[in-house]
Design an enzyme around this catalytic site. Structure first.
Site, PDB file in Angstrom:
ATOM      1  N   TYR A  22      -2.336 -14.482  -6.953  1.00  0.00           N
ATOM      2  CA  TYR A  22      -1.212 -13.645  -6.535  1.00  0.00           C
ATOM      3  C   TYR A  22      -1.168 -13.554  -5.008  1.00  0.00           C
ATOM      4  O   TYR A  22      -0.108 -13.729  -4.395  1.00  0.00           O
ATOM      5  CB  TYR A  22      -1.325 -12.254  -7.177  1.00  0.00           C
ATOM      6  CG  TYR A  22      -0.225 -11.315  -6.785  1.00  0.00           C
ATOM      7  CD1 TYR A  22       1.080 -11.517  -7.233  1.00  0.00           C
ATOM      8  CD2 TYR A  22      -0.479 -10.213  -5.968  1.00  0.00           C
ATOM      9  CE1 TYR A  22       2.100 -10.647  -6.874  1.00  0.00           C
ATOM     10  CE2 TYR A  22       0.537  -9.343  -5.606  1.00  0.00           C
ATOM     11  CZ  TYR A  22       1.822  -9.566  -6.059  1.00  0.00           C
ATOM     12  OH  TYR A  22       2.834  -8.705  -5.699  1.00  0.00           O
ATOM     13  N   GLU A  44       6.108  -2.944 -10.055  1.00  0.00           N
ATOM     14  CA  GLU A  44       5.533  -1.936  -9.146  1.00  0.00           C
ATOM     15  C   GLU A  44       5.627  -0.546  -9.768  1.00  0.00           C
ATOM     16  O   GLU A  44       4.702   0.256  -9.655  1.00  0.00           O
ATOM     17  CB  GLU A  44       6.216  -1.971  -7.781  1.00  0.00           C
ATOM     18  CG  GLU A  44       5.995  -3.242  -6.988  1.00  0.00           C
ATOM     19  CD  GLU A  44       4.550  -3.506  -6.574  1.00  0.00           C
ATOM     20  OE1 GLU A  44       3.698  -2.601  -6.652  1.00  0.00           O
ATOM     21  OE2 GLU A  44       4.271  -4.648  -6.163  1.00  0.00           O
ATOM     22  N   TRP A  52      -3.398  -2.743 -10.151  1.00  0.00           N
ATOM     23  CA  TRP A  52      -2.466  -3.866 -10.076  1.00  0.00           C
ATOM     24  C   TRP A  52      -2.975  -5.025 -10.926  1.00  0.00           C
ATOM     25  O   TRP A  52      -2.186  -5.773 -11.490  1.00  0.00           O
ATOM     26  CB  TRP A  52      -2.259  -4.282  -8.622  1.00  0.00           C
ATOM     27  CG  TRP A  52      -1.266  -5.387  -8.466  1.00  0.00           C
ATOM     28  CD1 TRP A  52      -1.501  -6.622  -7.957  1.00  0.00           C
ATOM     29  CD2 TRP A  52       0.118  -5.382  -8.829  1.00  0.00           C
ATOM     30  NE1 TRP A  52      -0.357  -7.385  -7.989  1.00  0.00           N
ATOM     31  CE2 TRP A  52       0.661  -6.631  -8.518  1.00  0.00           C
ATOM     32  CE3 TRP A  52       0.959  -4.424  -9.402  1.00  0.00           C
ATOM     33  CZ2 TRP A  52       1.988  -6.978  -8.751  1.00  0.00           C
ATOM     34  CZ3 TRP A  52       2.287  -4.764  -9.638  1.00  0.00           C
ATOM     35  CH2 TRP A  52       2.785  -6.023  -9.312  1.00  0.00           C
TER      36      TRP A  52
END
Length: 195
Positions: A22, A44, A52
């Protein structure tokens, strides 16, 4: 910090292979399409209060559950779809976040081209990369303004911190640390909401 491959990366990116991918391939790279921005906004919002890494590991399940993050398709979701999503163990099953994702798709569709223009107007070009992780803010006046503007147009589950994470994810700010191997990318130029 130096990774196993010898490359310097932002310290948060080294704890799992998903983070490395990522960080290296997506985070901070420009995203300008309504669907791409909607996906990042949705992820988000789902991340709020969670790791995350949890979201990254569930990302393909989120894509399947939310019709590839096609705003028009998600905007058509009804109560049966919300119930289906609440039963989907592949995603984060939080009713408020699911309902917000559907409402946000409706807002994105209603806004049309104003949605990407509004988000991209929050760009912070020319800001130098941070020296250390401690120099990276959780929110900024620009992210607070973006959150207010989105909320005023019907977008839910977005505050200044979520808006700032969105800005980082889609390349509106470059928060790769100064020594990070990822090349500096131009931040999207600010555009007015009517552009």
């Amino acid at each position: 910090m130096r990774g196993e491959d010898g490359l310097l990366r932002c310290p948060w990116a080294l704890s799992a292979p998903e983070y490395v991918r990522y960080h290296d391939e997506e985070w901070g790279r420009p995203v300008t399409s309504a669907a791409g921005l909607y996906e990042r906004l949705t992820l988000e919002a789902f991340q709020s209060g969670l790791s995350w890494l949890t979201i990254l590991r569930k990302r393909e399940a989120f894509r399947a559950a939310f019709a590839g993050f096609d705003p028009a398709r998600v905007a058509a979701f009804g109560e049966a779809d919300v119930a289906r999503l609440m039963a989907d163990a592949g995603i984060v099953r939080n009713r408020l976040k699911i309902e917000a994702a559907v409402a946000n798709a409706r807002a994105v569709v209603a806004l049309g081209e104003e949605f990407p223009a509004l988000v991209l107007a929050a760009a912070s070009p020319g800001r130098p990369r941070p020296q250390r992780l401690a120099d990276v803010p959780a929110s900024t006046p620009a992210s607070a303004a973006l959150a207010r503007a989105l909320k005023a147009r019907g977008v839910r589950f977005v505050g200044p911190t979520t808006a700032y994470a969105l800005m980082q994810a889609v390349g509106l700010v470059d928060d790769h640390l100064v020594d990070c191997h990822v090349p500096t990318r131009p931040v999207q130029p600010a555009r007015s909401a009517g552009a």
